[in-house]
Design an enzyme around this catalytic site. Structure first.
Site, PDB file in Angstrom:
ATOM      1  N   GLU A 291       7.172   3.771  -3.372  1.00  0.00           N
ATOM      2  CA  GLU A 291       6.821   4.823  -2.428  1.00  0.00           C
ATOM      3  C   GLU A 291       6.508   6.138  -3.146  1.00  0.00           C
ATOM      4  O   GLU A 291       5.621   6.886  -2.729  1.00  0.00           O
ATOM      5  CB  GLU A 291       7.966   5.027  -1.424  1.00  0.00           C
ATOM      6  CG  GLU A 291       8.224   3.849  -0.509  1.00  0.00           C
ATOM      7  CD  GLU A 291       9.095   2.769  -1.149  1.00  0.00           C
ATOM      8  OE1 GLU A 291       9.327   1.743  -0.492  1.00  0.00           O
ATOM      9  OE2 GLU A 291       9.547   2.954  -2.316  1.00  0.00           O
TER      10      GLU A 291
ATOM     11  N   PRO B  54      10.127  -7.420 -14.465  1.00  0.00           N
ATOM     12  CA  PRO B  54      11.042  -7.310 -13.323  1.00  0.00           C
ATOM     13  C   PRO B  54      10.874  -5.973 -12.616  1.00  0.00           C
ATOM     14  O   PRO B  54      10.577  -4.947 -13.243  1.00  0.00           O
ATOM     15  CB  PRO B  54      12.432  -7.423 -13.960  1.00  0.00           C
ATOM     16  CG  PRO B  54      12.192  -8.048 -15.300  1.00  0.00           C
ATOM     17  CD  PRO B  54      10.843  -7.579 -15.731  1.00  0.00           C
TER      18      PRO B  54
ATOM     19  N   GLY C  33       6.735   2.745 -15.544  1.00  0.00           N
ATOM     20  CA  GLY C  33       5.493   3.506 -15.434  1.00  0.00           C
ATOM     21  C   GLY C  33       4.320   2.919 -16.178  1.00  0.00           C
ATOM     22  O   GLY C  33       3.304   3.600 -16.365  1.00  0.00           O
ATOM     23  N   GLU C  34       4.405   1.657 -16.620  1.00  0.00           N
ATOM     24  CA  GLU C  34       3.323   1.063 -17.390  1.00  0.00           C
ATOM     25  C   GLU C  34       2.711  -0.158 -16.706  1.00  0.00           C
ATOM     26  O   GLU C  34       2.030  -0.953 -17.352  1.00  0.00           O
ATOM     27  CB  GLU C  34       3.817   0.662 -18.785  1.00  0.00           C
ATOM     28  CG  GLU C  34       4.126   1.847 -19.677  1.00  0.00           C
ATOM     29  CD  GLU C  34       4.385   1.427 -21.120  1.00  0.00           C
ATOM     30  OE1 GLU C  34       3.964   2.176 -22.029  1.00  0.00           O
ATOM     31  OE2 GLU C  34       4.993   0.362 -21.342  1.00  0.00           O
TER      32      GLU C  34
ATOM     33  N   ASN D 196       3.049  -4.510  -3.802  1.00  0.00           N
ATOM     34  CA  ASN D 196       1.697  -3.967  -3.733  1.00  0.00           C
ATOM     35  C   ASN D 196       0.750  -4.657  -4.715  1.00  0.00           C
ATOM     36  O   ASN D 196       1.007  -4.687  -5.916  1.00  0.00           O
ATOM     37  CB  ASN D 196       1.769  -2.460  -4.031  1.00  0.00           C
ATOM     38  CG  ASN D 196       0.409  -1.810  -4.085  1.00  0.00           C
ATOM     39  OD1 ASN D 196      -0.514  -2.250  -3.429  1.00  0.00           O
ATOM     40  ND2 ASN D 196       0.298  -0.759  -4.872  1.00  0.00           N
ATOM     41  N   LEU D 197      -0.344  -5.213  -4.192  1.00  0.00           N
ATOM     42  CA  LEU D 197      -1.342  -5.873  -5.051  1.00  0.00           C
ATOM     43  C   LEU D 197      -2.539  -4.986  -5.370  1.00  0.00           C
ATOM     44  O   LEU D 197      -3.428  -5.358  -6.135  1.00  0.00           O
ATOM     45  CB  LEU D 197      -1.815  -7.176  -4.419  1.00  0.00           C
ATOM     46  CG  LEU D 197      -2.355  -7.186  -2.976  1.00  0.00           C
ATOM     47  CD1 LEU D 197      -3.699  -6.528  -2.814  1.00  0.00           C
ATOM     48  CD2 LEU D 197      -2.422  -8.620  -2.464  1.00  0.00           C
TER      49      LEU D 197
END
Length: 451
Positions: free
Chosen positions: A63, A266, A331-332, A356-357
């Site tokens: 989010e 993960p 963040g990668e 989310n795709l």
């Protein structure tokens, strides 16, 4: 009566919630920090600060990243305003700090208890509140209504499954959803369900996640990793959840394509050690991403996405004996997608609702996703219809589909191109959302137009 029972239950649950924070802090230390904020005891802002305050609640990492384009757009539209970003998880808070630094204030959203919420609202005095996607807290909604703080459910979604559960509460659910000042839905089906639950002033503005642009430096980083990996087939299992990694490894073992590399990422960082142990137990040779490239950090792409200097390797060559690369960094995700030929989106082999795709599609990576996508029904259906994604039924089907895609370069390229086009076609929700939110803010000083 239901409201009274709900509030009474919180008095019983709150001590247990604190104990749970302390238990979870054994794996993720952040859970034991700022506990006072969860009861409304936070810094707040200076009493003489009269600037408009836009409060955005983004529960966790997904989010928070989805809110980034919206927060950036709001700061551009209203440079006179302050931004407060609230979270429920340490990983969400860390992501907010990584994305925005000192440009925004941050704290945890208090537990849904009247006293805690009132302290929070008195301390921060928000002009406008935004909650992302599915965050519906009855006491928070009541207290915002009492304090005359407009509260908007933004990028709202309501799955058929969640709708059936909420509808069982009848008038109580209608009172809760009717407390939002606006509801900005992702799709017509979301809007229809939310309206049936009592939401007022519902508008369909699209999905903010289509406006999440993967930073060029992440794409460059992923491409550099791919060069270091070599020519063997590479697929990523992204945002996997507890008990799902075993199914992913089962599918990997069943593949007939020799020499493939699995990048396993993960969703929750506190599970990295657990997943690494599972990979080893399953008989695969694993290396962590942070161990693999730590020695070559100086030669990684720069912040502007530039390639390393000529003659310098982007990363050490990954030994062919390594079969699983554990994505143990935050963040990668965009880099992992850019390094892969195919992306499997986690949370979908088990009844967890999917993840989310869109980011994988936007990078141009073909997408596979399991059968359980009730949290992303519309986006998944649209991606499949566009030829950008394919659903698989189980681990055996995942293995067969991966083998088929690795044997058909033309099909993979076509799916990737379809994904990039699909993501581009659905952008624009951020601008539409800012237009609606601007009407709920006071005019900027010295301007007849609030935007």
């Amino acid at each position: 009566m239901l409201r009274a029972i709900y509030r009474a239950l919180w008095w019983l649950v709150a001590p247990v919630a604190v104990v749970r924070l302390l238990v979870r802090s054994r794996k993720e230390r952040g859970y034991r920090e700022h506990i006072g904020e969860r009861f409304g005891h936070g810094p707040g802002r200076l009493r003489d600060d009269a600037a408009p305050l836009i409060w955005v609640h983004a529960v966790s990492v997904g989010e928070t990243r989805a809110a980034q384009p919206l927060i950036d757009a709001l700061m551009n539209a209203r440079p006179d305003a302050r931004i407060l970003l609230t979270h429920m998880t340490p990983s969400g808070r860390a992501t907010g700090e990584q994305l925005f630094g000192a440009r925004v204030s941050r704290c945890y959203l208090p537990y849904d208890m009247p006293g805690a919420v009132r302290r929070f609202l008195r301390a921060w005095r928000p002009t406008l509140g935004l909650v992302m996607e599915t965050e519906v807290w009855p006491t928070l909604i009541d207290e915002c209504r009492r304090a005359q703080v407009p509260l908007v459910l933004t990028n709202a979604r309501m799955s058929a499954r969640s709708y059936r559960r909420a509808a069982k509460f009848g008038a109580a659910a209608r009172d809760v959803f009717g407390g939002f000042s606006r509801v900005l839905a992702q799709s017509p089906s979301d809007a229809e369900r939310l309206t049936a639950l009592g939401a007022r002033q519902v508008a369909v503005l699209g999905n903010l996640k289509f406006d999440m642009a993967t930073p060029p430096e992440l794409v460059a980083r992923g491409r550099a990793w791919r060069e270091a990996i070599g020519t063997r087939p590479v697929w990523v299992a992204a945002s996997t959840r507890e008990n799902e990694e075993a199914l992913v490894l089962q599918a990997f073992a069943a593949m007939s394509k020799p020499g493939a590399l699995l990048i396993l990422v993960p969703r929750h960082p506190q599970r990295f050690d657990e997943v690494e142990a599972l990979v080893a137990k399953s008989g695969f040779t694993c290396v962590r991403r942070t161990e693999w490239v730590a020695a070559s950090a100086a030669s990684a792409p720069s912040a502007d996405g530039a390639a390393p200097a000529a003659g310098q390797p982007a990363a050490p060559v990954l030994p062919h004996s390594v079969t699983v690369l554990l994505g143990d960094s935050m963040g990668e995700l965009g880099a992992y997608y850019a390094a892969s030929d195919v992306a499997f989106i986690g949370g979908s082999l088990l009844p967890l609702g999917g993840q989310n795709l869109i980011e994988a599609c936007a990078v141009g990576t073909p997408v596979l996703i399991g059968p359980h996508v009730f949290n992303f029904t519309q986006a998944t259906a649209d991606a499949v219809a566009a030829g950008a994604a394919q659903q698989v039924a189980d681990p055996a089907d995942l293995a067969r589909t991966l083998d088929a895609l690795f044997a058909d370069n033309a099909r993979r390229i076509a799916m990737g191109a379809a994904g990039a086009a699909f993501a581009a076609r659905h952008r624009g929700a951020t601008a539409r959302t800012v237009d609606v939110l601007s009407a709920l803010l006071p005019p900027a000083a010295g301007s007849d137009d609030i935007r």
